[in-house]
Design a protein around this motif. Structure first.
Motif, PDB file in Angstrom:
ATOM      1  N   GLY A 197       0.788  -1.220   0.000  1.00  0.00           N
ATOM      2  CA  GLY A 197       0.000   0.000   0.000  1.00  0.00           C
ATOM      3  C   GLY A 197       0.819   1.269   0.000  1.00  0.00           C
ATOM      4  N   ARG A 198       2.050   1.166   0.508  1.00  0.00           N
ATOM      5  CA  ARG A 198       2.922   2.339   0.567  1.00  0.00           C
ATOM      6  C   ARG A 198       4.360   1.881   0.721  1.00  0.00           C
ATOM      7  NH1 ARG A 198       4.723   3.743   5.811  1.00  0.00           N
ATOM      8  NH2 ARG A 198       3.876   2.362   7.421  1.00  0.00           N
ATOM      9  N   SER A 199       5.265   2.806   0.510  1.00  0.00           N
ATOM     10  CA  SER A 199       6.669   2.576   0.809  1.00  0.00           C
ATOM     11  C   SER A 199       7.026   3.368   2.059  1.00  0.00           C
ATOM     12  CB  SER A 199       7.560   3.016  -0.352  1.00  0.00           C
ATOM     13  OG  SER A 199       8.924   2.992   0.030  1.00  0.00           O
ATOM     14  N   ALA A 200       7.788   2.741   2.934  1.00  0.00           N
ATOM     15  CA  ALA A 200       8.188   3.430   4.167  1.00  0.00           C
ATOM     16  C   ALA A 200       9.292   4.441   3.926  1.00  0.00           C
ATOM     17  CB  ALA A 200       8.647   2.401   5.199  1.00  0.00           C
ATOM     18  N   PHE A 201      10.112   4.235   2.897  1.00  0.00           N
ATOM     19  CA  PHE A 201      11.306   5.051   2.724  1.00  0.00           C
ATOM     20  C   PHE A 201      11.386   5.782   1.378  1.00  0.00           C
ATOM     21  CE2 PHE A 201      12.716   1.401   5.469  1.00  0.00           C
ATOM     22  CZ  PHE A 201      12.790   2.127   6.647  1.00  0.00           C
ATOM     23  N   PRO A 206       2.888   7.146  -3.992  1.00  0.00           N
ATOM     24  CA  PRO A 206       1.816   7.887  -3.314  1.00  0.00           C
ATOM     25  C   PRO A 206       1.189   7.050  -2.208  1.00  0.00           C
ATOM     26  CG  PRO A 206       1.039   7.048  -5.420  1.00  0.00           C
ATOM     27  CD  PRO A 206       2.511   6.758  -5.372  1.00  0.00           C
ATOM     28  N   ALA A 207       0.565   7.728  -1.252  1.00  0.00           N
ATOM     29  CA  ALA A 207      -0.055   7.052  -0.115  1.00  0.00           C
ATOM     30  C   ALA A 207      -1.512   7.496  -0.002  1.00  0.00           C
ATOM     31  CB  ALA A 207       0.690   7.381   1.177  1.00  0.00           C
ATOM     32  N   PRO A 208      -2.366   6.681   0.579  1.00  0.00           N
ATOM     33  CA  PRO A 208      -3.759   7.084   0.781  1.00  0.00           C
ATOM     34  C   PRO A 208      -3.854   8.252   1.750  1.00  0.00           C
ATOM     35  CG  PRO A 208      -3.304   5.018   1.916  1.00  0.00           C
ATOM     36  CD  PRO A 208      -2.102   5.312   1.077  1.00  0.00           C
ATOM     37  N   GLN A 209      -4.964   8.984   1.680  1.00  0.00           N
ATOM     38  CA  GLN A 209      -5.135  10.183   2.492  1.00  0.00           C
ATOM     39  C   GLN A 209      -6.051   9.972   3.694  1.00  0.00           C
ATOM     40  OE1 GLN A 209      -3.304  13.074   1.689  1.00  0.00           O
ATOM     41  NE2 GLN A 209      -2.400  11.472   0.384  1.00  0.00           N
ATOM     42  N   ALA A 213      -2.399   2.662   4.894  1.00  0.00           N
ATOM     43  CA  ALA A 213      -1.911   1.583   4.022  1.00  0.00           C
ATOM     44  C   ALA A 213      -1.143   0.621   4.912  1.00  0.00           C
ATOM     45  CB  ALA A 213      -1.023   2.146   2.926  1.00  0.00           C
ATOM     46  N   ARG A 214      -1.659  -0.560   5.092  1.00  0.00           N
ATOM     47  CA  ARG A 214      -1.133  -1.462   6.118  1.00  0.00           C
ATOM     48  C   ARG A 214       0.134  -2.201   5.692  1.00  0.00           C
ATOM     49  NH1 ARG A 214      -6.611  -4.236   8.663  1.00  0.00           N
ATOM     50  NH2 ARG A 214      -7.909  -2.367   8.657  1.00  0.00           N
ATOM     51  N   GLN A 215       0.259  -2.518   4.405  1.00  0.00           N
ATOM     52  CA  GLN A 215       1.404  -3.293   3.933  1.00  0.00           C
ATOM     53  C   GLN A 215       2.428  -2.377   3.294  1.00  0.00           C
ATOM     54  OE1 GLN A 215       1.462  -6.834   4.063  1.00  0.00           O
ATOM     55  NE2 GLN A 215       3.536  -6.980   3.239  1.00  0.00           N
ATOM     56  N   THR A 216       3.682  -2.499   3.703  1.00  0.00           N
ATOM     57  CA  THR A 216       4.729  -1.689   3.093  1.00  0.00           C
ATOM     58  C   THR A 216       5.516  -2.510   2.073  1.00  0.00           C
ATOM     59  OG1 THR A 216       6.467  -2.206   4.723  1.00  0.00           O
ATOM     60  CG2 THR A 216       4.990  -0.349   5.219  1.00  0.00           C
ATOM     61  N   LEU A 217       6.074  -1.808   1.111  1.00  0.00           N
ATOM     62  CA  LEU A 217       6.950  -2.433   0.122  1.00  0.00           C
ATOM     63  C   LEU A 217       8.120  -3.102   0.814  1.00  0.00           C
ATOM     64  CD1 LEU A 217       8.104  -2.947  -2.716  1.00  0.00           C
ATOM     65  CD2 LEU A 217       9.005  -0.600  -2.669  1.00  0.00           C
ATOM     66  N   ALA A 237       3.680  -4.949  -6.716  1.00  0.00           N
ATOM     67  CA  ALA A 237       2.719  -4.012  -7.298  1.00  0.00           C
ATOM     68  C   ALA A 237       2.132  -3.145  -6.195  1.00  0.00           C
ATOM     69  CB  ALA A 237       1.607  -4.759  -8.023  1.00  0.00           C
ATOM     70  N   GLN A 238       1.833  -1.892  -6.538  1.00  0.00           N
ATOM     71  CA  GLN A 238       1.231  -1.015  -5.535  1.00  0.00           C
ATOM     72  C   GLN A 238      -0.278  -0.981  -5.686  1.00  0.00           C
ATOM     73  OE1 GLN A 238       2.587   3.063  -5.221  1.00  0.00           O
ATOM     74  NE2 GLN A 238       1.444   3.381  -3.319  1.00  0.00           N
ATOM     75  N   GLN A 239      -0.926  -1.117  -4.534  1.00  0.00           N
ATOM     76  CA  GLN A 239      -2.371  -0.966  -4.487  1.00  0.00           C
ATOM     77  C   GLN A 239      -2.733   0.496  -4.747  1.00  0.00           C
ATOM     78  OE1 GLN A 239      -3.808  -2.416  -0.760  1.00  0.00           O
ATOM     79  NE2 GLN A 239      -5.942  -2.486  -1.393  1.00  0.00           N
ATOM     80  N   ASN A 240      -3.842   0.712  -5.415  1.00  0.00           N
ATOM     81  CA  ASN A 240      -4.313   2.058  -5.717  1.00  0.00           C
ATOM     82  C   ASN A 240      -4.683   2.777  -4.412  1.00  0.00           C
ATOM     83  OD1 ASN A 240      -5.649   4.340  -6.610  1.00  0.00           O
ATOM     84  ND2 ASN A 240      -6.822   3.277  -8.176  1.00  0.00           N
ATOM     85  N   PRO A 241      -4.024   3.866  -4.052  1.00  0.00           N
ATOM     86  CA  PRO A 241      -4.340   4.552  -2.792  1.00  0.00           C
ATOM     87  C   PRO A 241      -5.792   4.987  -2.689  1.00  0.00           C
ATOM     88  CG  PRO A 241      -2.286   5.395  -3.708  1.00  0.00           C
ATOM     89  CD  PRO A 241      -2.896   4.525  -4.760  1.00  0.00           C
ATOM     90  N   SER A 242      -6.399   5.321  -3.810  1.00  0.00           N
ATOM     91  CA  SER A 242      -7.782   5.798  -3.767  1.00  0.00           C
ATOM     92  C   SER A 242      -8.750   4.693  -3.352  1.00  0.00           C
ATOM     93  CB  SER A 242      -8.198   6.382  -5.118  1.00  0.00           C
ATOM     94  OG  SER A 242      -8.322   5.377  -6.097  1.00  0.00           O
ATOM     95  N   VAL A 243      -8.442   3.423  -3.677  1.00  0.00           N
ATOM     96  CA  VAL A 243      -9.351   2.355  -3.248  1.00  0.00           C
ATOM     97  C   VAL A 243      -9.124   1.997  -1.781  1.00  0.00           C
ATOM     98  CG1 VAL A 243      -9.590   1.436  -5.580  1.00  0.00           C
ATOM     99  CG2 VAL A 243      -7.923   0.399  -4.031  1.00  0.00           C
ATOM    100  N   ILE A 244      -7.909   2.189  -1.285  1.00  0.00           N
ATOM    101  CA  ILE A 244      -7.690   2.026   0.154  1.00  0.00           C
ATOM    102  C   ILE A 244      -8.569   3.007   0.915  1.00  0.00           C
ATOM    103  CG2 ILE A 244      -6.015   2.229   2.037  1.00  0.00           C
ATOM    104  CD1 ILE A 244      -3.844   1.318   0.119  1.00  0.00           C
TER     105      ILE A 244
END
Length: 448
Positions: A197-201, A206-209, A213-217, A237-244
């Motif tokens: 859902g996101r990258s920590a570093f 992009p990240a949800p607003q 996003a529970r799972q990190t790269l 693959a990155q999950q779409n932040p808008s659907v999160i």
């Protein structure tokens, strides 16, 4: 050698309740504080296991956790006897007592990430327990999860177990709910698909607003390293932040895969075309023919997907090469989703049949058919090495239904969680369960 995908379903625990603990999970939050029926929940789950077993699929069972987790409450400063700890928590911090009673371990898609022996460097099946660091009530699960998995898959010649990743936000890991494996055959090398859902570093992602996003790269990459996976057999693959932000808290709420097929919503991912091309290329090099089924937003909206849990389904391969989709009753109750499924199965495509199951108790708390199972690909030798006590059979089904009838309440409210008798009931039930499933001592009350 023949290989199988074995579904190990989570057995719903005696404290199944609607605590509304999972921010970002629409069903969990919307049914908060309603009375639950633990007995019905467990029997609904067992009925699904029995039905799939009778269809010829390999089926197992994964034991629940000890709840309430008195040790967790003690770590938060409550003291005295077990009964006093529960009484004081109920009086001074009821939300913490509710969290310590969560039966969310029933959703064993979050228990661990599993890599089959055909994919790993040392030729063993690898398990990494998920730290579930995003939610306190789930973060306390992994020590018992590790012991239970260790008792189920004990032969070190065939199975390797890894501790959960560091319990910090940068390595948030939600297990198999964000992991799928594609292959031509379960016993052949495949491609493991990690969704984050996101990258920590890395700020480029992009990240949800609204929702986390529970799972990190970084967590997904760490699991791949631990399991000894080669770069040619992994796709991220990155999950779409808008659907999160619309309530898709895990990838298995918006996509499901099996064999050579990915069934997904049009809005599920970022850079979808690039991802599909990579999956096709890497699976092709391993002898597979990757195929995808995209559900267009014009036919099924993200809201429809979240409310019906269309994608939180089980996609199963049948002997004739066709696929069966296991969906919750809520899919039939959504007109657009049900029409889509009728069109899908009548088109002569890959998915030929849909079977509907009543999992209302689980669904109201935010988990459907896919949440309730952990998939483990095993060859014949490895399957023979699994603890036989956890493999579903007709006699085991009968024993477990009797066990549930004997030990479970048919109504549970938040006030009931403050009853110390519930802890005694739970421990008595679980002590008997470990004997039924031949697990040995896996719970804190059995060890300490």
């Amino acid at each position: 050698m023949k290989s199988y995908e074995v579904n190990f379903d989570g057995l719903v625990g005696p404290t199944h309740n609607y605590g509304g603990l999972s921010y970002g999970n629409v069903a969990s939050q919307s049914n908060s504080q309603q009375s639950s029926n633990p007995k019905e929940a467990a029997l609904q789950g067992l009925a699904k296991m029995k039905a799939l077993m009778e269809m010829g699929f390999q089926q197992g069972v994964l034991a629940p956790q000890e709840r309430p987790d008195v040790a967790a409450l003690r770590r938060l400063g409550f003291s005295g006897s077990d009964a006093q700890v529960i009484e004081r928590a109920a009086k001074d911090a009821m939300p913490l007592l509710v969290a310590s009673c969560s039966a969310s371990s029933m959703w064993v898609a979050n228990a661990a990430t599993v890599s089959p022996s055909a994919d790993t460097a040392d030729g063993r099946v690898h398990f990494t327990a998920a730290n579930l660091n995003c939610k306190y009530h789930r973060s306390i699960e992994h020590p018992t999860t590790s012991r239970v998995l260790g008792a189920m898959f004990a032969d070190q010649k065939h199975f390797a177990h890894h501790a959960a990743l560091p319990a910090v936000a940068q390595f948030g890991d939600e297990g198999a709910a964000n992991h799928t494996r594609f292959c031509r055959d379960y016993g052949q090398a495949g491609v493991e698909f990690f969704v984050f859902g996101r990258s920590a570093f890395d700020t480029r992602y992009p990240a949800p607003q609204k929702y986390p996003a529970r799972q990190t790269l970084e967590a997904s990459q760490a699991v791949a390293r631990l399991h000894g996976l080669g770069d040619d057999g992994v796709v991220y693959a990155q999950q779409n932040p808008s659907v999160i932000d619309q309530g898709v808290f895990h990838n298995d709420v918006i996509a499901v895969g099996n064999g050579e097929v990915l069934f997904y919503h049009e809005d599920a991912f970022l850079e979808t075309d690039k991802m599909l091309a990579e999956l096709q290329a890497k699976l092709g090099k391993r002898g597979g023919n990757f195929q995808s089924i995209c559900v267009p937003r014009s036919q099924v909206t993200v809201e429809d997907a979240v409310r019906s849990y269309l994608f939180n389904s089980q996609l199963l391969s049948r002997a004739d090469g066709s696929m069966l989709l296991i969906v919750p009753e809520e899919c039939r109750g959504n007109e657009r989703v049900w029409q889509y499924l009728q069109d899908l199965t009548s088109s002569g495509g890959l998915i030929r049949e849909v079977k509907v199951f009543d999992l209302k108790q689980s669904m109201q708390n935010g988990g459907g058919p896919a949440c309730l199972r952990l998939r483990v690909a095993l060859n014949q030798t490895e399957l023979a090495a699994v603890n036989p006590g956890v493999i579903m059979t007709a006699p085991l089904y009968g024993t477990l239904t009797q066990w549930v009838d004997k030990h479970y309440r048919d109504r549970l409210s938040e006030n009931d969680l403050a009853d110390p008798q519930l802890l005694l009931e739970c421990r008595t039930a679980l002590d008997e369960l470990t004997q039924i499933l031949k697990l040995g001592a896996v719970y804190p009350f059995q060890i300490n």
